[in-house]
Design a protein around this motif. Structure first.
Motif, mmCIF file in Angstrom:
data_model
loop_
_atom_site.group_PDB
_atom_site.id
_atom_site.type_symbol
_atom_site.label_atom_id
_atom_site.label_comp_id
_atom_site.label_asym_id
_atom_site.label_seq_id
_atom_site.Cartn_x
_atom_site.Cartn_y
_atom_site.Cartn_z
ATOM 1 N N ARG A 159 13.914 -12.136 -98.490
ATOM 2 C CA ARG A 159 13.754 -10.679 -98.577
ATOM 3 C C ARG A 159 12.409 -10.393 -99.224
ATOM 4 O O ARG A 159 12.066 -10.962 -100.265
ATOM 5 C CB ARG A 159 14.864 -10.065 -99.431
ATOM 6 C CG ARG A 159 16.287 -10.323 -98.937
ATOM 7 C CD ARG A 159 16.561 -9.711 -97.582
ATOM 8 N NE ARG A 159 16.321 -8.306 -97.527
ATOM 9 C CZ ARG A 159 17.220 -7.383 -97.240
ATOM 10 N NH1 ARG A 159 18.457 -7.718 -96.980
ATOM 11 N NH2 ARG A 159 16.898 -6.118 -97.195
ATOM 12 N N PHE A 160 11.630 -9.496 -98.593
ATOM 13 C CA PHE A 160 10.277 -9.225 -99.055
ATOM 14 C C PHE A 160 10.019 -7.721 -99.094
ATOM 15 O O PHE A 160 10.636 -6.967 -98.354
ATOM 16 C CB PHE A 160 9.255 -9.891 -98.111
ATOM 17 C CG PHE A 160 9.510 -11.370 -97.953
ATOM 18 C CD1 PHE A 160 9.017 -12.267 -98.876
ATOM 19 C CD2 PHE A 160 10.266 -11.851 -96.890
ATOM 20 C CE1 PHE A 160 9.267 -13.620 -98.753
ATOM 21 C CE2 PHE A 160 10.516 -13.209 -96.753
ATOM 22 C CZ PHE A 160 10.013 -14.092 -97.692
ATOM 23 N N ARG A 161 9.087 -7.332 -99.954
ATOM 24 C CA ARG A 161 8.751 -5.905 -100.069
ATOM 25 C C ARG A 161 8.011 -5.405 -98.832
ATOM 26 O O ARG A 161 8.155 -4.262 -98.443
ATOM 27 C CB ARG A 161 7.916 -5.650 -101.317
ATOM 28 C CG ARG A 161 8.706 -5.865 -102.585
ATOM 29 C CD ARG A 161 7.969 -5.329 -103.796
ATOM 30 N NE ARG A 161 8.688 -5.647 -105.005
ATOM 31 C CZ ARG A 161 9.745 -4.980 -105.448
ATOM 32 N NH1 ARG A 161 10.185 -3.941 -104.786
ATOM 33 N NH2 ARG A 161 10.364 -5.348 -106.547
ATOM 34 N N ASP A 162 7.199 -6.268 -98.243
ATOM 35 C CA ASP A 162 6.449 -5.867 -97.050
ATOM 36 C C ASP A 162 6.026 -7.119 -96.289
ATOM 37 O O ASP A 162 6.243 -8.244 -96.758
ATOM 38 C CB ASP A 162 5.242 -4.994 -97.407
ATOM 39 C CG ASP A 162 4.322 -5.631 -98.441
ATOM 40 O OD1 ASP A 162 4.141 -6.872 -98.410
ATOM 41 O OD2 ASP A 162 3.792 -4.889 -99.295
ATOM 42 N N THR A 163 5.405 -6.914 -95.136
ATOM 43 C CA THR A 163 5.027 -8.060 -94.315
ATOM 44 C C THR A 163 3.899 -8.869 -94.949
ATOM 45 O O THR A 163 3.803 -10.073 -94.723
ATOM 46 C CB THR A 163 4.620 -7.618 -92.887
ATOM 47 O OG1 THR A 163 3.606 -6.628 -92.976
ATOM 48 C CG2 THR A 163 5.817 -7.087 -92.123
ATOM 49 N N ASP A 164 3.049 -8.235 -95.758
ATOM 50 C CA ASP A 164 1.996 -8.988 -96.451
ATOM 51 C C ASP A 164 2.606 -9.997 -97.420
ATOM 52 O O ASP A 164 2.168 -11.148 -97.484
ATOM 53 C CB ASP A 164 1.051 -8.050 -97.204
ATOM 54 C CG ASP A 164 0.150 -7.242 -96.276
ATOM 55 O OD1 ASP A 164 -0.069 -7.681 -95.123
ATOM 56 O OD2 ASP A 164 -0.317 -6.169 -96.713
#
Length: 153
Positions: A108-113
């Motif tokens: 799980r990530f905050r954004d694709t970066d």
């Protein structure tokens, strides 16, 4: 209720409300608080129940990107790679699998970066031969558990 179904009924009740008190469980299951407590302790000792934790909604916490990462790993390096993945706090699931890939990890990530940075860090390892990453568009079901079957009396 027969005691042969009590453990399954207790597990099912806790799936419905993991914060239920021993008293409310005993009332719902029509047994004494002591009986519920003893069976709950037994289920924990046997590893059937492995703790009581909150179920987080990562989307509301700002982790909007879910990625499924598949890795082909050099044979002897598999334990090291899975240990590394386990140490990445944003990897919520890590599996050794059969098939075309050796490992599947869900992160799980905050954004694709942020996702891209983590994947690039993994791919810098020479023991990872190949990767395939899929970004989840829509989670149909997540973290679901199923009720245990209760034998009819």
């Amino acid at each position: 209720m027969t005691y042969e179904n009590l453990d399954a009924e207790l597990v099912n009740a806790l799936l419905g409300d993991g914060r239920a008190s021993l008293r409310s469980l005993s009332e719902d299951l029509d047994v004494s608080v002591t009986t519920v407590s003893n069976h709950l302790s037994d289920l924990e000792e046997e590893g059937v129940i492995q703790g009581f934790i909150p179920r987080l909604n990562y989307d509301t916490l700002g982790f909007d990107v879910t990625a499924v990462i598949q890795l082909k790993v050099e044979g002897e390096a598999l334990p090291d790679i899975t240990d590394r993945l386990r140490d990445f706090e944003q990897m919520t699931n890590v599996y050794e699998v059969t098939g075309d890939y050796d490992v599947i990890a869900i992160g799980r990530f905050r954004d694709t970066d942020e996702m891209n940075d983590q994947i690039k860090a993994l791919l810098a390892d020479s023991d990872i031969n190949e990767s395939n990453t899929s970004v989840v568009l829509n989670a149909i079901t997540e973290n679901e558990q199923f009720e245990l079957t209760v034998e009819d009396d």
